[in-house]
Design an enzyme around this catalytic site. Structure first.
Site, PDB file in Angstrom:
ATOM      1  N   ARG A  36       4.579 -31.594 -13.559  1.00  0.00           N
ATOM      2  CA  ARG A  36       5.196 -32.906 -13.349  1.00  0.00           C
ATOM      3  C   ARG A  36       6.022 -33.309 -14.566  1.00  0.00           C
ATOM      4  NH1 ARG A  36       0.444 -36.610 -13.032  1.00  0.00           N
ATOM      5  NH2 ARG A  36      -0.376 -35.024 -14.432  1.00  0.00           N
ATOM      6  N   TRP A  80      -4.468 -23.628 -27.272  1.00  0.00           N
ATOM      7  CA  TRP A  80      -3.907 -24.618 -28.184  1.00  0.00           C
ATOM      8  C   TRP A  80      -3.595 -23.973 -29.531  1.00  0.00           C
ATOM      9  CZ3 TRP A  80      -4.658 -26.774 -32.943  1.00  0.00           C
ATOM     10  CH2 TRP A  80      -3.979 -27.981 -33.208  1.00  0.00           C
ATOM     11  N   ALA A  89      -1.741 -39.878 -10.831  1.00  0.00           N
ATOM     12  CA  ALA A  89      -2.806 -39.521  -9.889  1.00  0.00           C
ATOM     13  C   ALA A  89      -3.808 -40.642  -9.687  1.00  0.00           C
ATOM     14  CB  ALA A  89      -3.530 -38.265 -10.371  1.00  0.00           C
ATOM     15  N   LYS A  99      -5.428 -30.428 -20.039  1.00  0.00           N
ATOM     16  CA  LYS A  99      -5.107 -29.809 -18.748  1.00  0.00           C
ATOM     17  C   LYS A  99      -3.716 -29.165 -18.762  1.00  0.00           C
ATOM     18  CE  LYS A  99      -4.506 -32.488 -15.100  1.00  0.00           C
ATOM     19  NZ  LYS A  99      -4.794 -33.617 -15.969  1.00  0.00           N
ATOM     20  N   PHE A 157      -5.023 -36.112 -13.883  1.00  0.00           N
ATOM     21  CA  PHE A 157      -6.368 -36.625 -14.195  1.00  0.00           C
ATOM     22  C   PHE A 157      -7.459 -35.683 -13.697  1.00  0.00           C
ATOM     23  CE2 PHE A 157      -4.016 -40.807 -14.349  1.00  0.00           C
ATOM     24  CZ  PHE A 157      -4.052 -40.889 -15.721  1.00  0.00           C
ATOM     25  N   THR A 210      -1.961 -28.379 -21.418  1.00  0.00           N
ATOM     26  CA  THR A 210      -2.025 -27.314 -22.420  1.00  0.00           C
ATOM     27  C   THR A 210      -2.588 -26.042 -21.806  1.00  0.00           C
ATOM     28  OG1 THR A 210      -2.341 -28.954 -24.163  1.00  0.00           O
ATOM     29  CG2 THR A 210      -2.970 -26.683 -24.673  1.00  0.00           C
ATOM     30  N   LYS A 248      -1.214 -42.573 -24.354  1.00  0.00           N
ATOM     31  CA  LYS A 248      -1.497 -41.154 -24.150  1.00  0.00           C
ATOM     32  C   LYS A 248      -0.611 -40.249 -24.996  1.00  0.00           C
ATOM     33  CE  LYS A 248      -1.902 -37.862 -20.272  1.00  0.00           C
ATOM     34  NZ  LYS A 248      -0.782 -36.961 -20.553  1.00  0.00           N
ATOM     35  N   PHE A 283     -12.582 -25.859 -29.216  1.00  0.00           N
ATOM     36  CA  PHE A 283     -12.413 -26.600 -30.465  1.00  0.00           C
ATOM     37  C   PHE A 283     -13.192 -25.869 -31.552  1.00  0.00           C
ATOM     38  CE2 PHE A 283     -10.917 -29.769 -27.650  1.00  0.00           C
ATOM     39  CZ  PHE A 283     -10.223 -30.720 -28.386  1.00  0.00           C
TER      40      PHE A 283
END
Length: 556
Positions: free
Chosen positions: A94, A409, A273, A71, A301, A73, A105, A381
């Protein structure tokens, strides 16, 4: 393959003064924290508050899985892509918490070639905002206990102290502790608790405050305990507000950094969140809107948590109106929701994709219920197949939802051009008719039921006797007109983390409720959600080190 931190450390970072100049911000408008990060001054924030606002784009996602979604990214890459297309763009994010950074994470500055830099600073101490929030929180706790020790003029019932200490670290042994052991001068013996800093009401207050006066007003309303008559005792009554505000004065100013492609990023505040409202500060979002044609922001999230709170708490509180919403998904994550083991996600599996895409379907429906146009983007991907991509694209378009592939990415802003063009097209051709999912005038229990049934897809809500009693007390105290902030597992639409996809035939269990009067919402704890996480068996901290030349390794 290079790690995120290796990619970030190879990036050419411009002095923050040069990045600020893209927005016509002068050095006099900045409070510099070294060469590469700065705070926007109060004088400058006042100067731009009447500027015309740009368009607001919210980035959210499906429920997170071990397969990853990307998210942040995507938010960074979309911002870079909009900049590449010649649009004045600011990203509003944030600040990362040390808890997940050293836990499971890892870092939270984006990934690959779509990152915010300096990545190490952002993920670690940054400009000290979290330390200020932690200090203000714990100062209030110290003043509270000292007041009782020094005669207890307010008649505080030590059995009804609700204010908790905090620390920005995953430390499970601090969830439930005993304080005041020792002799008479060491205070009263009582049970106490810690929450992670990002779950502190001070964090929520900082993120929802418009200015210093609003901050102090909100701080004064914090309910810390109840007296022997069952009446609330506030931070204002404890005379703690001025000192807390002094600690938070600089933390209240938004921080300016940059992406690897030098798009300006305002990073400020960081509530989780799943146990808080999950959005960056109102001040940061407002500043970004006044400085740009397009503001890209995100909420934590999945859309059932961060986006719901963005749309039901932050937007009404701040008078914001999102123009579009991007939902991030990956084919790998959708197949995981369809029952495929993590080790097998690289194999084409259309049956699993069809089974798991119902999770995305529910999030699309949810955002559309708010009247906000939706764009789904697949974070690409190398293992994704044409058949899988085509299936998702057709699925989205059949539901009146725009679609774009994202390769940010691997390619940075260039890989987000398709998404950026689709977002612009959506904003220009589809009107946002944003409205919250419930009216604040409804009773608290009905607001909780609205979120549970309309957003989670639950059949209803089961209230524990203690929660029902607490909600009645909160209403009696005059807080029944506040929005609700649901604390729920991020891994499922339900309050059971094991129920993937789109669960049906379940109830949400509310076990506890309390008012965050300063933040302006009522927190409802569901299932077994905890406000102080623990570390996993092999925490990310094991892999972090500092080389002889001072270079940090293993951060992500």
């Amino acid at each position: 393959m290079k790690t995120d931190i290796e990619i970030a450390q190879e990036a050419v970072i411009l002095p923050i003064k040069e990045v600020a100049s893209k927005l016509d911000i002068t050095e006099d408008d900045l409070e510099l924290y070294g060469k590469y990060k700065a705070k926007l001054s109060e004088e400058y924030l006042s100067k731009i508050k009447n500027n015309k606002k740009g368009k607001l784009i919210l980035v959210t996602a499906i429920n997170p899985t071990p397969a990853g979604e990307g998210k942040t990214t995507t938010s960074v890459g979309l911002g870079d892509a909009l900049s590449k297309l010649g649009h004045k763009t600011v990203i509003a994010l944030r600040e990362p918490s040390l808890g997940p950074c050293f836990g499971i994470k890892g870092g939270a500055a984006g990934g690959g070639y779509a990152q915010v830099v300096p990545m190490e600073d952002l993920n670690l101490h940054f400009t000290g905002d979290f330390h200020a929030i932690t200090s203000a929180n714990n100062l209030l706790a110290a003043i509270l206990d000292n007041h009782i020790q020094q005669g207890n003029e307010l008649g505080i019932d030590s059995r009804q102290i609700v204010w908790k200490r905090c620390e920005d670290m995953n430390d499970r042994v601090l969830r439930n502790i005993v304080v005041g052991l020792g002799n008479k001068m060491d205070g009263f013996v009582r049970e106490d608790h810690f929450v992670i800093t990002v779950a502190s009401e001070i964090m929520a207050i900082l993120c929802l405050s418009r200015d210093l006066n609003d901050l102090k007003n909100r701080l004064s309303k914090i309910v810390v305990a109840y007296n022997y008559n069952g009446e609330p005792v506030t931070a204002g009554q404890l005379k703690a507000v001025g000192a807390m505000a002094a600690l938070l004065k600089d933390a209240l100013k938004p921080n300016l950094v940059q992406t690897m492609e030098h798009t300006p990023v305002i990073v400020h505040g960081g509530p989780f969140a799943n146990i808080a409202h999950g959005c960056n500060s109102v001040r940061a979002t407002e500043a970004a809107l006044h400085l740009s044609d397009y503001t890209v922001t995100e909420a934590g999230f999945g859309a059932d948590l961060g986006a719901e709170k963005f749309l039901d708490i932050k937007c009404p509180s701040a008078g914001l109106k999102p123009d579009a919403c991007v939902i991030v998904a990956t084919i790998r994550a959708l197949k995981y929701n369809g029952g495929v083991a993590k080790a097998d996600l690289s194999n084409e599996n259309l049956d699993a994709l069809k089974a798991g895409i119902v999770n995305l379907e529910k999030h699309i429906e949810n955002i559309q219920k708010y009247g906000v146009p939706v764009i789904v983007t697949l974070n690409s991907f190398i293992t994704d197949t044409e058949a899988e991509i085509s299936f998702v694209k057709n699925f989205c378009e059949e539901r009146n939802c725009d679609f774009a592939l994202s390769e940010v990415w691997a390619k940075g802003g260039e890989g987000g051009i398709e998404l950026a063009k689709m977002v612009i097209n959506t904003i220009e051709n589809k009107e946002s008719n944003y409205a919250p999912i419930y009216s604040y005038d409804l009773p608290l229990e009905e607001k909780i039921e609205a979120v549970a049934t309309k957003i989670y897809g639950a059949d209803g809500v089961t209230f524990a006797p203690a929660a029902r009693k607490q909600l009645a007390k909160i209403t009696e105290m005059g807080f029944g007109n506040l929005p609700v902030c649901m604390a729920k597992t991020q891994y499922s639409l339900s309050d059971d983390a094991t129920k993937l996809g789109r669960p049906e035939g379940f109830d949400i269990t509310v076990r506890e409720a309390y008012v965050s009067a300063g933040a302006g919402f009522v927190v409802c704890l569901t299932g077994n959600i905890m406000t102080m996480p623990g570390l996993p068996k092999n925490p990310a901290a094991y892999n972090i080190d500092v080389a002889d030349d001072g270079t940090i390794t293993g951060l992500f």
